[in-house]
Structures are given as structure tokens and as C-alpha cells.
Design a protein around this motif. Structure first.
Motif, PDB file in Angstrom:
ATOM      1  N   HIS A 125       0.719  -1.251   0.132  1.00 55.33           N
ATOM      2  CA  HIS A 125      -0.181  -0.014  -0.027  1.00 55.33           C
ATOM      3  C   HIS A 125       0.945   1.167   0.061  1.00 55.33           C
ATOM      4  O   HIS A 125       0.510   2.236   0.251  1.00 55.33           O
ATOM      5  N   GLY A 126       1.824   1.315  -0.661  1.00 55.13           N
ATOM      6  CA  GLY A 126       2.763   2.444  -0.726  1.00 55.13           C
ATOM      7  C   GLY A 126       2.175   3.585  -1.236  1.00 55.13           C
ATOM      8  O   GLY A 126       2.378   4.716  -0.976  1.00 55.13           O
ATOM      9  N   TRP A 127       1.327   3.212  -2.534  1.00 57.23           N
ATOM     10  CA  TRP A 127       0.568   4.219  -3.149  1.00 57.23           C
ATOM     11  C   TRP A 127      -0.385   5.021  -2.297  1.00 57.23           C
ATOM     12  O   TRP A 127      -0.665   6.203  -2.596  1.00 57.23           O
ATOM     13  N   PHE A 128      -0.838   4.374  -1.545  1.00 60.42           N
ATOM     14  CA  PHE A 128      -1.745   5.056  -0.589  1.00 60.42           C
ATOM     15  C   PHE A 128      -0.775   6.034   0.605  1.00 60.42           C
ATOM     16  O   PHE A 128      -1.463   7.097   0.839  1.00 60.42           O
ATOM     17  N   TRP A 129       0.038   5.488   0.886  1.00 63.25           N
ATOM     18  CA  TRP A 129       0.740   6.533   2.032  1.00 63.25           C
ATOM     19  C   TRP A 129       1.340   7.602   1.118  1.00 63.25           C
ATOM     20  O   TRP A 129       1.387   8.617   1.693  1.00 63.25           O
ATOM     21  N   GLU A 130       1.887   7.205  -0.153  1.00 63.74           N
ATOM     22  CA  GLU A 130       2.041   8.487  -1.045  1.00 63.74           C
ATOM     23  C   GLU A 130       0.795   9.413  -0.958  1.00 63.74           C
ATOM     24  O   GLU A 130       0.968  10.472  -1.222  1.00 63.74           O
ATOM     25  N   LEU A 131      -0.222   9.051  -1.484  1.00 62.10           N
ATOM     26  CA  LEU A 131      -1.264   9.857  -1.611  1.00 62.10           C
ATOM     27  C   LEU A 131      -1.671  10.662  -0.355  1.00 62.10           C
ATOM     28  O   LEU A 131      -1.754  11.825  -0.657  1.00 62.10           O
ATOM     29  N   VAL A 132      -1.744   9.757   0.998  1.00 60.88           N
ATOM     30  CA  VAL A 132      -1.846  10.522   2.152  1.00 60.88           C
ATOM     31  C   VAL A 132      -0.969  11.710   2.433  1.00 60.88           C
ATOM     32  O   VAL A 132      -1.263  12.661   3.195  1.00 60.88           O
ATOM     33  N   THR A 133       0.480  11.263   2.125  1.00 64.09           N
ATOM     34  CA  THR A 133       1.314  12.294   2.632  1.00 64.09           C
ATOM     35  C   THR A 133       1.949  13.449   1.939  1.00 64.09           C
ATOM     36  O   THR A 133       2.318  14.166   2.293  1.00 64.09           O
ATOM     37  N   ARG A 134       1.718  12.988   0.531  1.00 65.51           N
ATOM     38  CA  ARG A 134       2.348  13.873  -0.492  1.00 65.51           C
ATOM     39  C   ARG A 134       1.418  14.790  -1.578  1.00 65.51           C
ATOM     40  O   ARG A 134       1.610  15.843  -2.009  1.00 65.51           O
ATOM     41  N   ARG A 135       0.425  13.814  -1.884  1.00 61.86           N
ATOM     42  CA  ARG A 135      -0.438  14.374  -2.940  1.00 61.86           C
ATOM     43  C   ARG A 135      -1.746  14.991  -2.485  1.00 61.86           C
ATOM     44  O   ARG A 135      -2.326  15.736  -3.029  1.00 61.86           O
TER      45      ARG A 135
END
Length: 158
Positions: A125-135
Motif C-alpha cells: 500500500h505504498g501508493w496509499f501512503w504517498e497519496l495521504v502524505t504528499r499528494r
């Protein structure tokens, strides 16, 4: 004559003290029910729920007046069902989302995930953490029971 002037001065001083006491009492009453929303990103350990959490750390309820959602700096709407569907549609797993539409109330002490994934795994779920933290940035405007304060909360900058 001196007694009359002294009586007027005492009466005016008494009026001023009463006015300042009433003003301070109103201010204290407003502060005693002031909401304080805080937003945080939570990822504790593998296998737990992770996401964007909002908590009311204040003493009174927070009444949501509006919200703005930005993805990669572009405004995509308010934090409601339709925006969530547009935002989350292309992703492989469907995170849970909790809407905060205008008029929604966040009670004192209440904590809820705006966006979360159960059983979070860094590998999957790296894509999810990227979404929540950076995007993704969700800005929520709210007020107390008194209204008109226009408080705002956004996630902390990473």
C-alpha cells in the motif's frame, strides 16, 4: 458639590467594571466551548489501520462550514461522496472514507479517519501512503456553536 462629583466618578467606575466583567465573561464562555480540530497522518505498524485522521481536541463541538480537497495542488471539490469516488476510483484497493459535509458536527473528543486502509502494509500500500502524505490535502473550515469564527485545519506539512 464635591460629594456629587465623587458620586458620579464612583458610578462611572462601577459601570466600567461591570462592562469589563460582562465582556470577559462572554469571552470566557466562548472559549469554554471552543472546538479545536487537529488532522494527523497515522501509520503505527504493519497490519494496523493507516490514514488521515481528524480529532476534536477542544472543549466544544466543531460545526463544519466547508471543505476543499486538493490533489497534486489542483482543487477537485469538497470532501463529500462524489469527490471521494473521483479521487479513489483508479486505485487498486478501496480505502474507507468518511465525509464531512457542511453542517456535519465533530463532537468534543471525537476522532475519525477521513481516509483509511485496514491492514496497511508498506509493501502493498505504498501508493496509499504517498497519496495521504504528499499528494492529498483536505482543508476543513469549521466554527463553534457561537458561529462566525471561521477556524481552519489542514494536515501537517511533511
Amino acid at each position: 458639590m464635591v460629594t456629587a462629583v465623587a458620586a458620579i466618578v464612583v458610578a462611572l467606575a462601577s459601570l466600567w467594571v461591570s462592562y469589563t466583567q460582562a465582556r470577559d465573561s462572554r469571552r470566557h464562555g466562548r472559549q469554554s466551548v471552543r472546538p479545536l480540530l487537529q488532522m494527523r497522518r497515522i501509520k503505527e505498524y504493519e497490519g494496523s489501520e493507516a490514514g488521515l485522521n481528524v480529532i476534536n481536541a477542544g472543549l466544544g463541538p466543531a460545526i463544519v462550514t466547508s471543505s476543499v480537497v486538493r490533489l497534486d495542488g489542483e482543487v477537485i471539490g469538497q470532501w463529500d461522496y462524489h469527490t471521494q469516488q473521483r479521487l479513489l476510483g483508479p486505485f487498486p484497493a478501496q480505502p474507507k472514507a468518511h465525509s464531512l459535509r457542511p453542517g456535519a458536527v465533530v463532537l468534543a473528543g471525537q476522532s475519525t479517519f477521513l481516509l483509511s486502509l485496514d491492514e496497511f502494509s508498506d509493501d502493498q500500500h505504498g501508493w496509499f501512503w504517498e497519496l495521504v502524505t504528499r499528494r492529498l490535502v483536505i482543508e476543513i473550515r469549521y466554527e463553534s456553536l457561537y458561529g462566525g469564527e471561521n477556524f481552519m485545519v489542514t494536515p501537517p506539512v511533511f
